[in-house]
Design an enzyme around this catalytic site. Structure first.
Site, PDB file in Angstrom:
ATOM      1  CB  ALA A  64      20.651   2.895   8.158  1.00 56.25           C
ATOM      2  CG  ASP A  65      16.977  -1.240   6.535  1.00 60.62           C
ATOM      3  OD1 ASP A  65      17.346  -1.447   5.364  1.00 60.62           O
ATOM      4  OD2 ASP A  65      17.259  -1.998   7.476  1.00 60.62           O
ATOM      5  CD  GLU A  73      24.407  -4.542   9.180  1.00 60.66           C
ATOM      6  OE1 GLU A  73      24.591  -4.391   7.975  1.00 60.66           O
ATOM      7  OE2 GLU A  73      23.304  -4.320   9.722  1.00 60.66           O
ATOM      8  CB  THR A 124      25.761  -6.125   5.581  1.00 55.88           C
ATOM      9  OG1 THR A 124      26.762  -6.851   6.260  1.00 55.88           O
ATOM     10  CG2 THR A 124      24.986  -7.049   4.651  1.00 55.88           C
ATOM     11  N   GLY A 144      17.663  -4.794   7.208  1.00 58.26           N
ATOM     12  CA  GLY A 144      16.970  -5.197   5.984  1.00 58.26           C
ATOM     13  C   GLY A 144      17.654  -6.361   5.281  1.00 58.26           C
ATOM     14  N   GLY A 145      18.937  -6.520   5.543  1.00 54.59           N
ATOM     15  CA  GLY A 145      19.691  -7.636   4.968  1.00 54.59           C
ATOM     16  C   GLY A 145      19.958  -8.734   5.986  1.00 54.59           C
TER      17      GLY A 145
HETATM   18  C1  A5P Z   1      21.854  -5.215   6.610  1.00 60.30           C
HETATM   19  O1  A5P Z   1      21.221  -6.095   7.470  1.00 60.30           O
HETATM   20  C2  A5P Z   1      21.254  -3.854   6.777  1.00 60.30           C
HETATM   21  O2  A5P Z   1      21.388  -3.338   8.071  1.00 60.30           O
HETATM   22  C3  A5P Z   1      21.731  -2.877   5.744  1.00 60.30           C
HETATM   23  O3  A5P Z   1      22.866  -2.194   6.173  1.00 60.30           O
HETATM   24  C4  A5P Z   1      20.611  -1.932   5.469  1.00 60.30           C
HETATM   25  O4  A5P Z   1      19.482  -2.700   5.150  1.00 60.30           O
HETATM   26  C5  A5P Z   1      20.913  -0.972   4.324  1.00 60.30           C
HETATM   27  O5  A5P Z   1      21.025  -1.683   3.114  1.00 60.30           O
HETATM   28  P1  A5P Z   1      21.161  -0.950   1.719  1.00 60.30           P
HETATM   29  O6  A5P Z   1      22.396  -0.121   1.790  1.00 60.30           O
HETATM   30  O7  A5P Z   1      21.257  -2.064   0.728  1.00 60.30           O
HETATM   31  O8  A5P Z   1      19.940  -0.119   1.529  1.00 60.30           O
END
Ligand code: A5P
Length: 235
Positions: A94-95, A114, A37, A107-108
């Site tokens: 990942a964050d 996941e 995601t 973050g999402g």
């Molecule tokens: C989703 O919950 C998150 O684990 C995302 O995979 C993570 O926040 C990375 O998102 P971006 O690719 O949008 O930075």
């Protein structure tokens, strides 16, 4: 596509695109693929959709409504862990990432699903841009929690040295509600010197469905500012 303009889509878009497309090249005919995601993985999903249209035979397992909708838009046939419990490769963003391949995700608000998909995978590849790589993790750790455990979880994480903040929705009144119907609490622990120990303590906390610390990462594809890719592997 609209999906890549989401939560963090505007930052380092080129780096995200490069690693997303490179990750799609890891997927071979006949594979079951975990579809992560976020804005980085969205590029991988779109590239996989192109390949599927050209004849690549794959089955995707989405980790969120976001990745499910995007995969359907892109024409990727989907399956589930019930039908295909072993995932050949999982691709996800990942964050924050450290050099030992410990990762903070969520973050999402999708980290529970996941993690289930990543832990079902023979190979788990994380895709990030360079700004997310640090020496010591210090990003707030997302916790997906049962709504009725909010006060209990806040009390326990404060005892663990954290500063919990209930994640509020941007275009809805009240808190973020996950795809599983739960709350998210972001907990700032400052520098995280022992991610495994902290992860185990958070897993022990009653009411926590899942925390955002991952340690089953096989490789991290890092998109660099010069347009290249650095691959971090477990030593
Ligand atoms: C989703 O919950 C998150 O684990 C995302 O995979 C993570 O926040 C990375 O998102 P971006 O690719 O949008 O930075």
């Amino acid at each position: 596509m609209s999906s890549v303009k989401g939560r963090t889509g505007k930052s380092n878009t080129n780096e995200k695109k490069i690693v997303g497309q490179a990750a799609a090249d890891l997927v071979k005919d006949g594979m079951v693929v975990g579809l992560g995601t976020g804005s980085t993985t969205a590029f991988a999903i779109e590239a996989l959709g192109q390949k599927a249209k050209q004849g690549l035979n794959i089955l995707g397992i989405p980790t969120s409504f976001q990745s499910e909708m995007l995969a359907i838009d892109c024409g990727i046939p989907l399956t589930s862990l019930a039908q295909n419990p072993v995932v050949d490769i999982a691709l996800d963003g990942a964050d924050q990432v450290d050099k030992d391949l410990f990762v903070i995700k969520g973050g999402g608000a999708a980290h529970t699903n996941e993690k289930i998909v990543a832990c079902s995978a023979k190979r788990f590849v994380v895709l990030v841009d360079q700004k997310k790589v640090v020496d010591v993790l210090n990003h707030p750790v997302p916790l997906e929690i049962m709504p009725n455990a909010l006060e209990l979880v806040k009390k326990v994480v404060v005892e663990l040295g954290g500063n919990p903040v209930l994640r509020m929705a941007a275009r809805k009144d009240g808190p973020v509600i996950t795809d599983n119907g739960n709350f998210v609490v972001d907990v700032d622990f400052g520098e995280i010197r022992d991610p495994v120990q902290l992860g185990l303590e958070l897993s022990n906390c009653v009411g926590v469905v899942e925390h955002g610390i991952f340690w089953n990462v096989d490789e991290v594809y890092v998109g660099t500012s010069d347009g290249g890719i650095e691959i971090l592997k477990k030593i």
